[in-house]
Design a protein around this motif. Structure first.
Motif, mmCIF file in Angstrom:
data_model
loop_
_atom_site.group_PDB
_atom_site.id
_atom_site.type_symbol
_atom_site.label_atom_id
_atom_site.label_comp_id
_atom_site.label_asym_id
_atom_site.label_seq_id
_atom_site.Cartn_x
_atom_site.Cartn_y
_atom_site.Cartn_z
ATOM 1 N N ILE A 1 -74.172 -11.238 20.199
ATOM 2 C CA ILE A 1 -73.923 -12.685 20.217
ATOM 3 C C ILE A 1 -75.021 -13.410 19.438
ATOM 4 C CG2 ILE A 1 -73.513 -14.704 21.696
ATOM 5 C CD1 ILE A 1 -71.528 -12.399 22.179
ATOM 6 N N GLU A 2 -74.584 -14.115 18.414
ATOM 7 C CA GLU A 2 -75.527 -14.961 17.676
ATOM 8 C C GLU A 2 -75.627 -16.290 18.417
ATOM 9 O OE1 GLU A 2 -75.673 -15.408 13.129
ATOM 10 O OE2 GLU A 2 -74.532 -17.138 13.826
ATOM 11 N N GLU A 3 -76.845 -16.735 18.671
ATOM 12 C CA GLU A 3 -76.983 -17.951 19.488
ATOM 13 C C GLU A 3 -77.304 -19.174 18.637
ATOM 14 O OE1 GLU A 3 -76.783 -17.854 22.882
ATOM 15 O OE2 GLU A 3 -76.847 -15.688 23.268
ATOM 16 N N ASP A 4 -77.631 -18.942 17.342
ATOM 17 C CA ASP A 4 -78.196 -20.029 16.540
ATOM 18 C C ASP A 4 -77.303 -21.250 16.343
ATOM 19 O OD1 ASP A 4 -80.330 -18.457 16.496
ATOM 20 O OD2 ASP A 4 -80.087 -17.737 14.431
ATOM 21 N N ASN A 5 -76.266 -21.088 15.502
ATOM 22 C CA ASN A 5 -75.473 -22.289 15.170
ATOM 23 C C ASN A 5 -74.145 -22.227 15.918
ATOM 24 O OD1 ASN A 5 -77.405 -22.384 12.896
ATOM 25 N ND2 ASN A 5 -76.121 -20.695 12.168
ATOM 26 N N ARG B 1 -89.503 -8.499 21.930
ATOM 27 C CA ARG B 1 -88.515 -9.485 22.387
ATOM 28 C C ARG B 1 -87.630 -9.959 21.242
ATOM 29 N NH1 ARG B 1 -87.256 -9.276 27.189
ATOM 30 N NH2 ARG B 1 -86.267 -11.315 27.042
ATOM 31 N N ASP B 2 -88.240 -10.120 20.083
ATOM 32 C CA ASP B 2 -87.463 -10.673 18.968
ATOM 33 C C ASP B 2 -86.372 -9.703 18.506
ATOM 34 O OD1 ASP B 2 -87.175 -13.007 17.287
ATOM 35 O OD2 ASP B 2 -87.522 -11.583 15.645
ATOM 36 N N LEU B 3 -86.651 -8.415 18.703
ATOM 37 C CA LEU B 3 -85.639 -7.411 18.334
ATOM 38 C C LEU B 3 -84.336 -7.668 19.109
ATOM 39 C CD1 LEU B 3 -84.977 -4.744 16.817
ATOM 40 C CD2 LEU B 3 -85.820 -3.515 18.819
ATOM 41 N N LEU B 4 -84.468 -7.998 20.383
ATOM 42 C CA LEU B 4 -83.265 -8.243 21.202
ATOM 43 C C LEU B 4 -82.445 -9.401 20.632
ATOM 44 C CD1 LEU B 4 -84.628 -7.847 24.845
ATOM 45 C CD2 LEU B 4 -83.610 -6.143 23.357
ATOM 46 N N ARG B 5 -83.145 -10.426 20.215
ATOM 47 C CA ARG B 5 -82.448 -11.581 19.628
ATOM 48 C C ARG B 5 -81.750 -11.176 18.333
ATOM 49 N NH1 ARG B 5 -83.187 -14.775 15.597
ATOM 50 N NH2 ARG B 5 -85.186 -13.835 15.054
ATOM 51 N N ILE C 1 -70.594 -5.061 26.929
ATOM 52 C CA ILE C 1 -71.095 -4.087 25.942
ATOM 53 C C ILE C 1 -72.480 -4.525 25.475
ATOM 54 C CG2 ILE C 1 -70.748 -3.155 23.598
ATOM 55 C CD1 ILE C 1 -67.697 -3.424 24.064
ATOM 56 N N ASN C 2 -72.588 -5.810 25.195
ATOM 57 C CA ASN C 2 -73.861 -6.347 24.697
ATOM 58 C C ASN C 2 -74.964 -6.200 25.743
ATOM 59 O OD1 ASN C 2 -75.276 -7.589 22.578
ATOM 60 N ND2 ASN C 2 -75.142 -9.594 23.570
ATOM 61 N N PHE C 3 -74.600 -6.499 26.988
ATOM 62 C CA PHE C 3 -75.580 -6.421 28.077
ATOM 63 C C PHE C 3 -76.145 -4.997 28.188
ATOM 64 C CE2 PHE C 3 -76.356 -5.310 32.538
ATOM 65 C CZ PHE C 3 -77.407 -6.164 32.805
ATOM 66 N N PHE C 4 -75.260 -4.007 28.220
ATOM 67 C CA PHE C 4 -75.727 -2.619 28.362
ATOM 68 C C PHE C 4 -76.513 -2.172 27.130
ATOM 69 C CE2 PHE C 4 -72.022 -2.464 31.351
ATOM 70 C CZ PHE C 4 -72.796 -2.346 32.502
ATOM 71 N N PHE C 5 -76.061 -2.634 25.984
ATOM 72 C CA PHE C 5 -76.758 -2.264 24.741
ATOM 73 C C PHE C 5 -78.175 -2.846 24.733
ATOM 74 C CE2 PHE C 5 -77.756 -3.739 20.340
ATOM 75 C CZ PHE C 5 -78.111 -2.504 19.833
ATOM 76 N N LEU C 6 -78.275 -4.139 25.030
ATOM 77 C CA LEU C 6 -79.598 -4.784 24.981
ATOM 78 C C LEU C 6 -80.541 -4.194 26.035
ATOM 79 C CD1 LEU C 6 -78.712 -8.534 24.280
ATOM 80 C CD2 LEU C 6 -79.462 -6.778 22.669
ATOM 81 N N LYS C 7 -79.957 -3.808 27.180
ATOM 82 C CA LYS C 7 -80.764 -3.181 28.221
ATOM 83 C C LYS C 7 -81.376 -1.876 27.683
ATOM 84 C CE LYS C 7 -79.693 -1.775 32.533
ATOM 85 N NZ LYS C 7 -78.922 -1.622 33.744
ATOM 86 N N ALA C 8 -80.547 -1.109 26.994
ATOM 87 C CA ALA C 8 -81.028 0.164 26.446
ATOM 88 C C ALA C 8 -82.104 -0.086 25.382
ATOM 89 C CB ALA C 8 -79.864 0.954 25.861
#
Ligand code: CGF
Length: 852
Positions: A430-434, A421-425, A405-412
């Motif tokens: 998925i939060e990648e920080d901590n 780029r920062d918008l995608l993050r 779901i995340n992959f297709f969403f971020l692609k869109a």
């Protein structure tokens, strides 16, 4: 063609006309039958508890006919149904509510009287169904009442916890939690559907296989732990309608499967123990409000509940529509009450893709038409995030789907905003920080077609803060507002029968039709200058205060004078709700009174020139692990101890902490308030619903410009509410200032801190952290910024209240305070939960009531 039960029943003319709910003879016979057959007791050993059980069973039997007819009707019409998924339903007691909605209260009272029982004593036997923490759970309870009362086809789905919210004892001024095993006796209101058993799986692994027919690859999730979901159904009667919807709460049960390997290796105990563990999934409600507790068992609860509910919903759909999946969004609307049920989005995608073998995009387009999500908070500590590691173990296939779901969403998103780029993050699920975690609110937004906040201010705030990026991506239209509401059946008719009766007489509405058309209250405005009416209104308030004074005496041993101003704050204890601000103001008042007395000012003079007599009443639970909230409770009790035992003070000031605040107590407390506190730091209380309950019962509000206070002010007029404090738009700046320039503690607040630190209210060490959080650590909740404003507002409002009790002042009190009270009630029509349900129905679910 199935046999038509209803037709058969209707042919039985007699049963159509008279039922135990309107025919005393029938009630009594049924009651006796239940005592003798259901309870296996007799009239000589039937106490109030037995009477409650027999009466409830009698009422329930009658209710079940409406319930069966409703289900039959809904099945035949086969219109779109609404499913309200809520991890909490704070229902309170059922019997009185059923009697009111079925219009059988007077009749039942008479029948019970003839049988030798008093209705009130019988009602008092019922334990509260306390399957919720606070506002969110009680909102769900109001919503199911309105769904039935407004003739919608709408079911609630939740969990049937064996232990509700803990019972709060106050021992030596401290909160002590005790388990609430509310099902000690059989529960007449639940119908166990042991014939329905839905398997729910956890853990295991995923592998790829091929469909033998199509040759296409497919994912298979297998292995792991299996439990059964078995429903308990609660009929939800509507007011003045036969429509009786269903609240389905799941129980977790062990499967019949048995681990023979363990058994064969001689470990019989172990093989049984694993099964026993199943029941723990639905044994206890997590006692946090506005705070996420990341325990594995909680995630298990969430998946267990949504998997069972979706299975049920899909099964019902397939019965009529087979695999015509395109029709699914025309038949099903699912409302997610907060992010707790967000896994339902993933589960439906899994069902459609893995089990029903739909292409991903087709499935996703169905899913996103079905779900809508309600957000209840902007506070970060309450926003759910589940560690990827935990989800990968517990629900390995779901994690894969979330990643897809995340992959297709971020692609869109990337194709729409290629250079950001920062918008995608920022918007990634998925939060990648901590340590990697799944942001459930983001998943809920992406998988829903509408997202709503629960009051205008809150709905605006989510668009400009936590969900700002998503507004940019999806557009404004996806985000909407539905201001919360409350059911007037429970929160006026049931809680305040005398006021409800006065209104019905005054509006010349003997059938209480105003309870489903609350805008009619507006007509009360015609009577605001009628002294006789105002006096009746005021007398009802007084009698409600007498009832509360009796409860206080019973629970705490403290005697309070019902003629003084009752100043109430009852709700969960939380720093953002600022009970600390309130108790600091009480301390300030006490210190000042003592100073005046020391300077020779008499009590009478103080009453005339400085302070009217009042009783400050608090109540509410703190989450067991929330140290600061528990400290606040302790401080309130310490202050109560000092003030109430100070003979000089008399009835000028009393302080009470009512233990174990729950729905039944709220029904006594709320109608008795002169003034109630809704004083959260601006921008933190999403809506609040007790503010609505108090105002509907003629209590005035002291509040901040926060949550639904804003709309209450708009409806009732700013001259009828006491607002104070800094506004939401200043909060960030003030916090910044407090951290960087230091907190400014006013003279008055300093006096309070000094008194606490001097040991006046017990061991000061216990209160250091509380004071330091304000004085030395940035005062996040802006207590110091609002303290003096709060004191000033009190001075103003007390002038309006006047010295009630002295003859000369009574007229002023009537024309000032009581008139405001009437005007508030007259303009509270907007806050009926019926209005909310209509708004959800029209703007989000696209359903209409089933009226014929
Ligand atoms: O939901 C709340 C309540 N504490 O349960 N939130 N949550 N989570 C909000 O804080 C209240 O402001 C709101 O009235 C309630 C129901 O929407």
């Amino acid at each position: 063609k199935p046999f038509d039960f209803k037709e058969k029943r209707i042919k039985d003319e007699d049963s159509k006309k008279s039922t135990p709910l309107n025919d005393k003879e029938k009630f009594e016979l049924e009651f006796i039958r239940h005592v003798e057959i259901t309870l296996a007791r007799n009239m000589y050993n039937c106490d109030n508890l037995g009477a409650y059980q027999a009466a409830s069973n009698t009422i329930r039997d009658a209710l079940l006919i409406d319930w069966a007819n409703t289900q039959q009707k809904q099945t035949i019409h086969d219109d779109k149904r609404v499913y309200y998924l809520s991890l909490e339903f704070l229902m309170g007691r059922a019997m009185d509510n059923a009697l009111i909605n079925l219009k059988s209260r007077e009749h039942t009272k008479g029948a019970l009287h003839e049988l030798g029982f008093n209705l009130e004593d019988v009602l008092d036997q019922e334990p509260d169904a306390a399957l919720g923490n606070g506002g969110l759970g009680r909102l769900a309870a109001c919503f199911v009442d309105s769904l039935s009362s407004k003739n919608y086809s709408g079911w609630g789905y939740g969990l049937n916890y064996q232990y509700g919210i803990f019972q709060q004892k106050i021992i030596d001024g401290y909160q002590v939690e005790q388990p609430d095993y509310w099902l000690e006796y059989t529960n007449p209101w639940e119908i166990n559907r042991s014939e329905i058993q839905i398997p729910v799986d956890f853990f295991g692994y995923v592998y790829e296989s091929y469909d033998t027919n199509t040759g296409k690859p497919k994912k298979i999730w297998t292995g792991g732990e299996r439990v059964l979901a078995v429903p308990a159904d609660y009929p939800i009667p509507g007011f003045n309608t036969e429509n009786t919807n269903n609240l389905r709460l799941w129980n977790a049960k062990p499967t019949n499967e048995f681990d023979f390997n363990k058994f064969n290796s001689g470990d019989y105990q172990q093989s049984v123990a694993a099964q026993q563990k199943a029941e723990s999934i639905t044994s206890v409600l997590y006692p946090n409000d506005n705070f996420m507790h990341g325990k594995e068992l909680r995630l298990k609860q969430q998946y267990f509940w949504v998997a069972a509910s979706l299975h049920d919903i899909v099964r019902r759909f397939k019965k009529n529509h087979k695999d015509n999946w395109k029709k699914f969004p025309n038949q099903v609307a699912i409302q997610l009450n907060d992010t707790h049920p967000t896994l339902a989005i993933v589960e439906l995608q899994r069902i459609l893709v893995d089990l029903e073998e739909l292409p991903w995009d087709d499935a996703w387009s169905i899913v996103t038409k079905v779900f809508a999500y309600t957000n209840h908070t902007v506070m970060t500590e309450a926003l759910e995030k589940w560690p990827v590691e935990l989800v990968s173990r517990l629900l390995p296939r779901h994690l894969e789907i979330i990643y897809d779901i995340n992959f297709f969403f971020l692609k869109a998103v990337e194709s729409k905003f290629p250079s950001d780029r920062d918008l995608l993050r920022r918007v990634s699920i998925i939060e990648e920080d901590n340590g990697k975690a799944i942001r459930m609110a983001y998943l809920a937004i992406i998988g829903s077609h509408k997202v709503n906040g629960v009051a205008e201010l809150h709905s605006e705030l989510i668009k400009t803060t936590i969900f700002k990026d998503f507004v940019k991506i999806f557009g404004e239209d996806k985000f909407t507002n539905v201001t919360n509401g409350i059911t007037p059946r429970r929160w006026l008719k049931q809680a305040n029968p005398k006021l409800a009766e006065l209104i019905s007489e005054t509006l010349n509405d003997p059938t209480y039709s105003y309870l489903t058309n609350l805008g009619k209250l507006k007509e009360l405005e015609q009577f605001v200058d009628d002294d006789k009416f105002l006096t009746k209104w005021d007398n009802i308030k007084l009698s409600n205060k007498v009832k509360l004074a009796d409860l206080v005496k019973d629970l705490t041993g403290i005697t309070i004078d019902p003629t003084v101003l009752f100043d109430i704050q009852v709700k969960r204890i939380h720093e953002y709700k600022r009970q600390q601000l309130n108790i600091f103001a009480v301390i300030h008042r006490y210190l000042h009174i003592k100073e005046l007395l020391a300077n020779g000012v008499s009590v009478e003079e103080i009453k005339l020139k400085y302070y009217i007599s009042k009783c400050s009443i608090f109540g509410g639970k703190a989450a067991p692990g929330y140290y600061m909230a528990k400290t606040i409770i302790h401080l309130i009790n310490q202050v109560a101890d000092v003030v109430n035992n100070d003979e000089e003070i008399g009835n000028l000031l009393k302080v009470v902490f009512i233990p174990d605040y729950n729905v039944s107590k709220a029904e006594i407390i709320i109608p008795a308030s002169d003034l109630s506190n809704h004083i959260s730091t601006a921008g933190t209380e999403a809506s609040g619903t007790s503010n609505m309950k108090f105002a509907l019962n003629g209590g005035l509000i002291i509040g901040t410009v926060d949550g639904a206070n804003v709309e209450i002010t708009r409806e009732i007029g700013q001259e009828n509410i006491f607002l104070f404090g800094n506004l939401a738009e200043s909060v960030d700046e003030l916090r910044h200032k407090n951290v960087y320039n230091g907190v400014n503690i006013s003279k008055s607040l300093k006096k309070v801190f000094d008194a606490i630190l001097s040991g006046k209210f017990g061991n000061p060490d216990e209160f250091h952290t509380l004071i330091e959080s304000i004085r030395d650590h940035g005062d996040y909740y802006l207590v110091s910024d609002d303290f003096d404003l709060f004191l000033d507002t009190h001075i103003k409002l007390e002038k309006v209240y006047g010295h009630h009790g002295g003859d000369a002042k009574d007229i002023d009190h009537l024309h000032g305070w009581v008139k405001k009270s009437v005007l508030s009630v007259a303009n509270m029509g907007f806050f009926s939960s019926d209005r909310c349900i209509d708004e959800y129905a029209e703007n989000i679910w696209e359903v209409e009531p089933l009226n014929s």
